[in-house]
Design a protein around this motif. Structure first.
Motif, PDB file in Angstrom:
ATOM      1  N   GLU A   1       0.775  -1.065  -0.101  1.00 20.38           N
ATOM      2  CA  GLU A   1       0.067   0.036   0.036  1.00 20.38           C
ATOM      3  C   GLU A   1       0.751   1.267  -0.267  1.00 20.38           C
ATOM      4  OE1 GLU A   1      -3.873   0.443   0.416  1.00 20.38           O
ATOM      5  OE2 GLU A   1      -3.187  -0.688  -0.766  1.00 20.38           O
TER       6      GLU A   1
ATOM      7  N   VAL B   1       1.101   4.582  -2.889  1.00 17.78           N
ATOM      8  CA  VAL B   1       0.892   5.726  -2.625  1.00 17.78           C
ATOM      9  C   VAL B   1       2.399   6.528  -2.990  1.00 17.78           C
ATOM     10  CG1 VAL B   1       0.961   7.496  -0.910  1.00 17.78           C
ATOM     11  CG2 VAL B   1      -0.595   5.569  -0.548  1.00 17.78           C
TER      12      VAL B   1
ATOM     13  N   ALA C   1       2.556  12.155  -9.914  1.00 20.18           N
ATOM     14  CA  ALA C   1       2.006  13.493  -9.307  1.00 20.18           C
ATOM     15  C   ALA C   1       2.818  14.634  -9.252  1.00 20.18           C
ATOM     16  CB  ALA C   1       1.146  13.307  -8.276  1.00 20.18           C
TER      17      ALA C   1
ATOM     18  N   PHE D   1      -1.530  14.422 -12.829  1.00 15.37           N
ATOM     19  CA  PHE D   1      -2.467  14.231 -11.611  1.00 15.37           C
ATOM     20  C   PHE D   1      -3.530  13.411 -12.069  1.00 15.37           C
ATOM     21  CE2 PHE D   1      -1.387  18.988 -10.434  1.00 15.37           C
ATOM     22  CZ  PHE D   1      -0.623  18.384  -9.400  1.00 15.37           C
ATOM     23  N   GLY D   2      -3.952  13.158 -13.033  1.00 13.80           N
ATOM     24  CA  GLY D   2      -5.110  12.567 -13.797  1.00 13.80           C
ATOM     25  C   GLY D   2      -4.815  10.794 -13.436  1.00 13.80           C
TER      26      GLY D   2
ATOM     27  N   SER E   1      -2.213   9.743 -11.685  1.00 15.10           N
ATOM     28  CA  SER E   1      -2.177   9.358  -9.954  1.00 15.10           C
ATOM     29  C   SER E   1      -3.427   9.070  -9.670  1.00 15.10           C
ATOM     30  CB  SER E   1      -1.219  10.525  -9.311  1.00 15.10           C
ATOM     31  OG  SER E   1      -0.067  10.631  -9.815  1.00 15.10           O
ATOM     32  N   LEU E   2      -4.170   9.794  -9.943  1.00 16.72           N
ATOM     33  CA  LEU E   2      -5.880   9.730  -9.273  1.00 16.72           C
ATOM     34  C   LEU E   2      -6.147   8.492  -9.795  1.00 16.72           C
ATOM     35  CD1 LEU E   2      -7.859  11.023  -7.469  1.00 16.72           C
ATOM     36  CD2 LEU E   2      -8.913  12.059  -9.662  1.00 16.72           C
ATOM     37  N   LYS E   3      -6.250   8.029 -10.957  1.00 18.17           N
ATOM     38  CA  LYS E   3      -6.690   6.750 -11.376  1.00 18.17           C
ATOM     39  C   LYS E   3      -5.967   5.804 -10.813  1.00 18.17           C
ATOM     40  CE  LYS E   3      -6.759   8.057 -15.834  1.00 18.17           C
ATOM     41  NZ  LYS E   3      -6.545   7.805 -17.158  1.00 18.17           N
TER      42      LYS E   3
ATOM     43  N   MET F   1      -4.476   5.589  -7.882  1.00 18.60           N
ATOM     44  CA  MET F   1      -4.718   5.503  -6.627  1.00 18.60           C
ATOM     45  C   MET F   1      -6.322   4.669  -6.233  1.00 18.60           C
ATOM     46  SD  MET F   1      -2.353   6.612  -4.499  1.00 18.60           S
ATOM     47  CE  MET F   1      -3.517   7.043  -3.026  1.00 18.60           C
ATOM     48  N   LEU F   2      -7.136   5.340  -7.175  1.00 18.51           N
ATOM     49  CA  LEU F   2      -8.540   4.752  -7.092  1.00 18.51           C
ATOM     50  C   LEU F   2      -8.209   3.172  -7.331  1.00 18.51           C
ATOM     51  CD1 LEU F   2     -10.653   7.738  -8.790  1.00 18.51           C
ATOM     52  CD2 LEU F   2     -10.776   6.842  -6.405  1.00 18.51           C
ATOM     53  N   LEU F   3      -7.778   2.807  -8.347  1.00 19.35           N
ATOM     54  CA  LEU F   3      -7.855   1.119  -8.807  1.00 19.35           C
ATOM     55  C   LEU F   3      -6.972   0.725  -7.501  1.00 19.35           C
ATOM     56  CD1 LEU F   3      -7.285   1.385 -12.521  1.00 19.35           C
ATOM     57  CD2 LEU F   3      -9.110   0.705 -11.306  1.00 19.35           C
TER      58      LEU F   3
ATOM     59  N   SER G   1      -6.677   1.283  -4.385  1.00 19.06           N
ATOM     60  CA  SER G   1      -7.816   1.249  -3.347  1.00 19.06           C
ATOM     61  C   SER G   1      -8.603  -0.070  -3.445  1.00 19.06           C
ATOM     62  CB  SER G   1      -8.532   2.414  -3.087  1.00 19.06           C
ATOM     63  OG  SER G   1      -9.491   2.479  -4.209  1.00 19.06           O
ATOM     64  N   VAL G   2      -8.769  -0.501  -4.842  1.00 19.43           N
ATOM     65  CA  VAL G   2      -9.668  -1.578  -5.038  1.00 19.43           C
ATOM     66  C   VAL G   2      -8.621  -2.846  -4.730  1.00 19.43           C
ATOM     67  CG1 VAL G   2     -10.962  -2.961  -6.603  1.00 19.43           C
ATOM     68  CG2 VAL G   2     -11.322  -0.386  -6.444  1.00 19.43           C
TER      69      VAL G   2
END
Lengths: 140, 512
Positions: free
Chosen positions: B150, B154, B161, B169-170, B172-174, B176-178, B180-181
């Motif tokens: 984990e 990050v 990022a 940024f986009g 990194s965000l994607k 991070m979201l994946l 988290s799953v």
């Protein structure tokens, strides 16, 4: 409610939270709702872990796994007897340690994701993933 | 290979502690660019030297701030708390960490050149990613593996990022979201295994599954396996996460791309070995690993052929190579050996050793290709192959070094990837995996075509004489490419130097 029912209810609750979280992350367009989905998912897994620590073999339910001086005095026995009694009655404490760690990790991850969302919002003035990330993909 | 002068198992945790400490200091001293550079440089030199001074030790416990309590009471009750992290350091980990720390150190060195005023925060992210990758490679506790996994996610998102570009940024965000799953699924899988076995230590679980057959067919075990494989695909960049991984590599600064792909290979190999150790008895384990890896190999190769951006091309080559490594990792099982008396089933992890060896080679070769992308980025400010030409005229040394790395990753003899890919193909054909073997040949041709096209566009296309000014490549980048090429040739000529320790390490982990 019997102990078995409590455990089953907890498992059902954790599975529900995980499914709601997954649906939110994968299908809801709003970025903040995706973050909420992340938290639902984390909480669902945490609840599942807590439920694993549940003990059905102790009449009246297991005790919290903290060996205090009060416990020792209440038993009015030697240290060894008290410790054995404690081991027989205490809940399975390992999952709780995992949950604590996962809560910290979840908080850190959520903070990073929210930071990224703020940056994206400042640029695009929108929280819709299809707009924000879609634009990024098109220009990429 | 441990030094006879000074060799101790006590150094094992330093693989994790040194980068973490340096990361914290770099973050604290973020304004003092020169001091931060010196600190990071010293830390990376120490990391490169560590494998040479650390002796092998299985199940080595490291205690944190808490003392070990092992209190025997008169009545026979044992109160024992082992608050610490269990590490597993065999020759396998030593070889992997040698390649990884060397390429990571060279990537950090290139970062110093690429970014004139290196941010302490950026170094913090790089070092945290290095530290967690080392930890995942070493750790012998499945929950600790999750924690480091984990933090690694990050850190990787942070590295991308850090460029402060909208697209970064986009991505990194994607990611991070994946992540988290994938992280949630990994922990759920660990919870299933904990519920079934009652332990979190990987060696203990291995013993449990080796000796206890009663629990094996429980649905909960299969759920645990499925969830672990899901997380493995995320960590290693296999389908369905190949797109986000290749995007991550190409959106990051080029030297960070080299580091990120090396980290992905470490995660792929380490988590793959853990899955193989825990579920070796179940055919569906190697079958699912092989199918996912074959998809990655073919998709990566096909996508690489249609790219016009050099960084994206290398990113897809990295995905393709991850697939080949994954196929190698899936070669553990009771394999049929065909003799005159018909098939004889033998348990073995010989094929797996070839897969790990390919991962070891791949860390070196693909890092070199990313560094060559860093050179183009440094000189031209972009890596669009349609707008770059005449690099052979401008800098012959750089062209030669890049060409050797391109030939290496394409499996051309006598370079290192030839040795591992040849062995994998030979193994596949010898043990009845004809389709997989043929697809590996096809994917190698695809990668060769993609890289040949890139070389023609970027290096061989001539520029007018007035534009053909010599281009200066920074020393750190040339050194990195040179070191990689020397290693590619060395391990191509002497593959057993790496292959033997890998086999010995796998034997220690799986048992003879």
């Amino acid at each position: 409610m019997s102990l078995v029912n409590i455990q089953v209810a907890s498992f059902i609750g954790s599975v529900s939270l995980i499914l709601i979280g997954l649906v939110a992350i994968l299908f809801i367009d709003n970025l903040i709702k995706k973050v909420l989905g992340m938290m639902f998912l984390t909480d669902g897994v945490n609840l599942f872990l807590v439920t694993l620590g549940f003990r059905l073999d102790v009449p009246g339910g297991a005790i919290v796994p903290i060996f205090t001086e009060a416990f020792y005095k209440a038993e009015n026995a030697s240290m060894g007897v008290a410790a054995r009694e404690f081991a027989d009655k205490a809940g399975f404490c390992l999952p709780y340690a995992l949950v604590l760690t996962n809560i910290v990790i979840g908080a850190a991850t959520t903070a990073v994701v929210l930071g990224l969302i703020i940056k994206m919002y400042q640029k695009h003035k929108s929280l819709n993933a299809s707009e924000v990330l879609g634009e990024v993909i098109q220009r990429g | 290979m441990a030094s006879p002068l000074f060799s101790t198992k006590e150094l094992v945790p330093l693989f994790v502690v040194i980068p973490i400490l340096t990361a914290v200091l770099s973050n604290f001293l973020y304004k003092k660019s020169r001091l931060v550079k010196v600190l990071a440089g010293c830390a990376m030199i120490a990391l490169i030297l560590l494998p040479f001074f650390t002796s092998f030790q299985s199940n080595y416990y490291v205690y944190g701030a808490h003392p070990e309590v092992n209190y025997f009471l008169k009545e026979g009750v044992v109160v024992a708390f082992n608050l610490g992290i269990a590490y597993q350091y065999t020759q396998l980990q030593m070889v992997l960490l040698m390649a990884f720390t060397l390429m990571a150190a060279l990537s950090v060195g290139v970062a110093f050149v690429m970014h004139e005023r290196v941010s302490g925060v950026y170094l913090f992210l790089l070092l945290m990613a290095i530290s967690t990758a080392c930890a995942v490679c070493l750790v012998d506790d499945i929950f600790n593996m999750f924690v480091f996994f984990e933090i690694c996610t990050v850190s990787q998102a942070g590295i991308v990022a850090w460029l402060s570009e909208d697209r970064a940024f986009g991505t990194s965000l994607k990611y991070m979201l994946l992540g988290s799953v994938a992280g949630g699924m990994l922990l759920l899988g660990i919870a299933f295994l904990l519920g079934s076995t009652g332990v979190l230590n990987i060696s203990d679980m291995f013993e449990y599954f080796s000796t206890t057959a009663t629990q094996r067919d429980a649905p909960i075990i299969f759920m645990g396996l499925a969830l672990l494989i899901f997380a493995w695909t995320y960590g290693g960049g296999l389908p369905p996460f190949h797109t986000i991984k290749s995007e991550l590599y190409s959106r990051a600064s080029a030297e960070a791309g080299a580091l990120l792909q090396a980290i992905s290979k470490i995660l792929l190999i380490s988590v793959g070995i853990i899955i193989a150790r825990l579920f070796f008895w179940q055919d569906v384990t190697w079958q699912s690993m092989m199918i996912l890896s074959t998809f990655a190999m073919m998709i990566g190769g096909a996508m690489a052929m249609v790219q016009n951006d050099y960084r994206r091309l290398i990113a897809y080559v990295a995905v393709n190579q991850a697939g080949i490594v994954g196929i190698g990792l899936s070669f553990f099982r009771r394999l049929p050996t065909y003799g005159t008396m018909g098939p004889v089933y033998l348990w073995g992890h010989e094929g797996m050793a070839f897969g790990v060896f390919h991962g070891f080679n791949e860390i070196i070769v693909t890092s070199a290709l990313f560094i060559s992308a860093a050179v183009l980025l440094h000189v031209f400010g972009h890596t669009d192959m349609t707008r770059i030409r005449g690099m052979l005229q401008r800098n012959r040394e750089f062209a030669l070094l890049t060409l050797i790395s391109m030939l290496a990753v394409s499996g051309v003899p006598p370079l290192n990837c030839f040795q591992s890919e040849w062995r994998l193909m030979e193994f596949a054909f010898a043990h009845g995996f004809m389709t997989v073997g043929l697809l590996m040949v096809v994917s190698t041709v695809m990668v060769f075509y993609a890289l040949a096209k890139a070389f023609v566009l970027v290096f061989l296309r001539p520029v007018p004489a007035e534009e053909a000014k010599p281009l200066q490549v920074p020393f750190a980048m040339t050194l990195t490419l040179l070191v990689a090429v020397v290693l590619e040739v060395f391990f191509g000529l002497f593959p057993d130097v790496a292959l033997k320790p890998i086999s010995v390490g796998l034997t220690a982990l799986f048992g003879g």
